[in-house]
Design a protein around this motif. Structure first.
Motif, PDB file in Angstrom:
ATOM      1  N   ASP A 126      37.858  42.892  36.824  1.00  0.00           N
ATOM      2  CA  ASP A 126      39.239  43.185  36.451  1.00  0.00           C
ATOM      3  C   ASP A 126      39.334  44.156  35.281  1.00  0.00           C
ATOM      4  O   ASP A 126      40.398  44.717  35.025  1.00  0.00           O
ATOM      5  CB  ASP A 126      40.002  41.903  36.143  1.00  0.00           C
ATOM      6  N   ASP A 135      42.419  46.737  34.468  1.00  0.00           N
ATOM      7  CA  ASP A 135      43.140  46.375  33.247  1.00  0.00           C
ATOM      8  C   ASP A 135      42.933  47.383  32.120  1.00  0.00           C
ATOM      9  O   ASP A 135      43.510  47.223  31.039  1.00  0.00           O
ATOM     10  CB  ASP A 135      42.707  44.993  32.755  1.00  0.00           C
ATOM     11  N   ARG A 157      43.427  50.404  29.760  1.00  0.00           N
ATOM     12  CA  ARG A 157      44.659  51.094  29.370  1.00  0.00           C
ATOM     13  C   ARG A 157      44.345  52.364  28.597  1.00  0.00           C
ATOM     14  O   ARG A 157      43.306  52.487  27.944  1.00  0.00           O
ATOM     15  CB  ARG A 157      45.541  50.189  28.504  1.00  0.00           C
ATOM     16  N   PHE A 179      48.122  51.188  32.557  1.00  0.00           N
ATOM     17  CA  PHE A 179      46.943  50.669  33.240  1.00  0.00           C
ATOM     18  C   PHE A 179      46.278  51.766  34.070  1.00  0.00           C
ATOM     19  O   PHE A 179      46.938  52.679  34.563  1.00  0.00           O
ATOM     20  CB  PHE A 179      47.314  49.488  34.144  1.00  0.00           C
ATOM     21  N   THR A 198      47.009  42.271  37.139  1.00  0.00           N
ATOM     22  CA  THR A 198      46.149  41.665  36.137  1.00  0.00           C
ATOM     23  C   THR A 198      45.592  40.351  36.683  1.00  0.00           C
ATOM     24  O   THR A 198      46.357  39.498  37.121  1.00  0.00           O
ATOM     25  CB  THR A 198      46.940  41.381  34.852  1.00  0.00           C
TER      26      THR A 198
END
Length: 397
Positions: free
Chosen positions: A301, A305, A307, A313, A395
């Motif tokens: 993930d 996730d 950024r 994202f 997420t």
């Protein structure tokens, strides 16, 4: 730090670049004929001898040199220069020794990390592989992410997982799960048996940590064991390319087929291991067939996730679509490089979480199984096709 985990092994019979005896590698010529205890004593003497010599020079200058007894400005300047040179030499010597020990410690750490998350071969039973991991901890090559590919008599089995957090605690949890998978993948005929073995291994690991971190043995632990969990994705790929999966809280992989990029499945995953017991009935999700030329991209993930500086994202689906559009899907390593380039560009080179990617493509030669569609994906155990092929990043736990 990014570490590529797949490569071509050294060819058998290739001559070694270092032909010296194993016990003499890296030694100066005047030490090679001595025994180990004698070499150890000589090195200890040298380690103490140089600082002693520098100190002797400074004391001799102060006591025996007439210039050191004068109080003129020139004499003081010379004395200051002498003592500055002595101090600089001692600092450089200590720094050199510390750097040498640091290099040795890093070599040991790299070796230990390579044993835990061992490099994958470039090819396993007709599947081409490439994998890489980016650790959020400076100086570490691995974190809490885990993956492995094993060829067994039951098919090629793949694991991708993510332990909560990162650092030494997450690495220990990943080691427990990976060690269990490497045994269970060969021993268990069914995929649900492998997953249950992983659950038991994680439970044992957490019990041992709980005993070690109990408040009676010290201060309250920073990361209570009750909050620990691991997301796990298990894949089973048969010789005819049929893919079965069990998912515990992990992102579904992407399937690259021609110019299409779509999730392998959209079935609701089970909760991560460690939070709740596994259900009694664990039917694997049937995900169609991975046909020759098609590619699976497994990820943690941390990839979706990630950024940028404005809090947006990273879209892994968009990055893969651009790779397909630009005809970059020529092999797993090319896909891997394209994704990591886009990731580092998006995050400015400083991702906040561990990221692991595993790319595998079917390079087997054979006829298409009857009734199979290479791009089939599944939404349930019955094998329903997903309603959308362009999901937005979400997420995950």
């Amino acid at each position: 730090m990014i570490r590529i985990k797949a490569g071509v092994p050294r060819r058998a019979g290739r001559p070694r670049t270092d032909t010296r005896a194993p016990g003499h590698r890296g030694l100066p010529s005047w030490l090679r004929g001595t025994s180990r205890p004698r070499r150890r004593r000589l090195r200890r003497a040298l380690a103490l001898g140089l600082p002693t010599a520098w100190g002797a020079v400074a004391v001799t200058y102060k006591l025996a040199c007439p210039l050191a007894q004068q109080n003129g400005l020139g004499a003081r300047a010379v004395s200051s220069a002498v003592f500055f040179a002595v101090g600089t030499g001692l600092i450089c010597y200590v720094r050199h020794g510390l750097l040498r020990e640091l290099r040795k410690a890093r070599q040991v750490a790299d070796a230990a990390q390579s044993v835990l998350l061992r490099p994958l071969p470039p090819r396993v039973d007709g599947l081409n592989l490439a994998a890489a991991q980016l650790s959020a901890d400076h100086g570490a090559t691995i974190g809490g992410d885990l993956y492995d590919v094993v060829a067994t008599e039951h098919g090629v089995r793949v694991v991708m997982g993510d332990a909560r957090g990162h650092g030494l605690t997450a690495i220990a949890t990943a080691a427990a799960v990976l060690g269990s998978f490497r045994e269970a993948a060969h021993d268990e005929a069914e995929l649900d048996g492998v997953l249950r073995r992983l659950e038991r291994a994680l439970a044992r690991h957490l019990r041992e940590r709980a005993r070690a971190e109990h408040p009676s043995a010290g201060p309250e632990p920073e990361n209570p064991v009750a909050e620990e969990f691991v997301t796990v994705l298990l894949l089973d790929i048969d010789r005819d390319g049929e893919v079965r999966a069990l998912n515990c809280g992990h992102p579904w992989p992407y399937l690259l087929s021609g110019t299409r990029v779509e999730p392998l499945a959209n079935a609701e995953p089970h909760p991560p291991l460690g939070l709740f017991p596994l259900p009694h009935d664990l039917p694997p999700v049937r995900c169609g067939h991975l046909m020759p030329g098609e590619t699976l991209v497994l990820h943690t993930d941390g990839a979706e996730d990630a950024r940028d500086a404005r809090g947006r994202f990273f879209s892994l689906h968009t990055a893969l679509s651009e790779a397909v559009r630009d005809n970059l899907v020529a092999g797993p390593r090319v896909v891997l490089g394209s994704i990591f380039t886009a990731l580092l560009r998006h995050t400015g080179g400083t991702p906040a979480d561990d990221i692991a990617l595993l790319v595998l493509s079917n390079d087997r030669q054979g006829r298409r199984p009857s009734g199979a569609r290479g791009s089939d994906t599944c939404g349930s155990a019955a094998g329903a096709r997903p309603a959308t092929t362009n999901p937005q990043p979400t997420t995950h736990l």
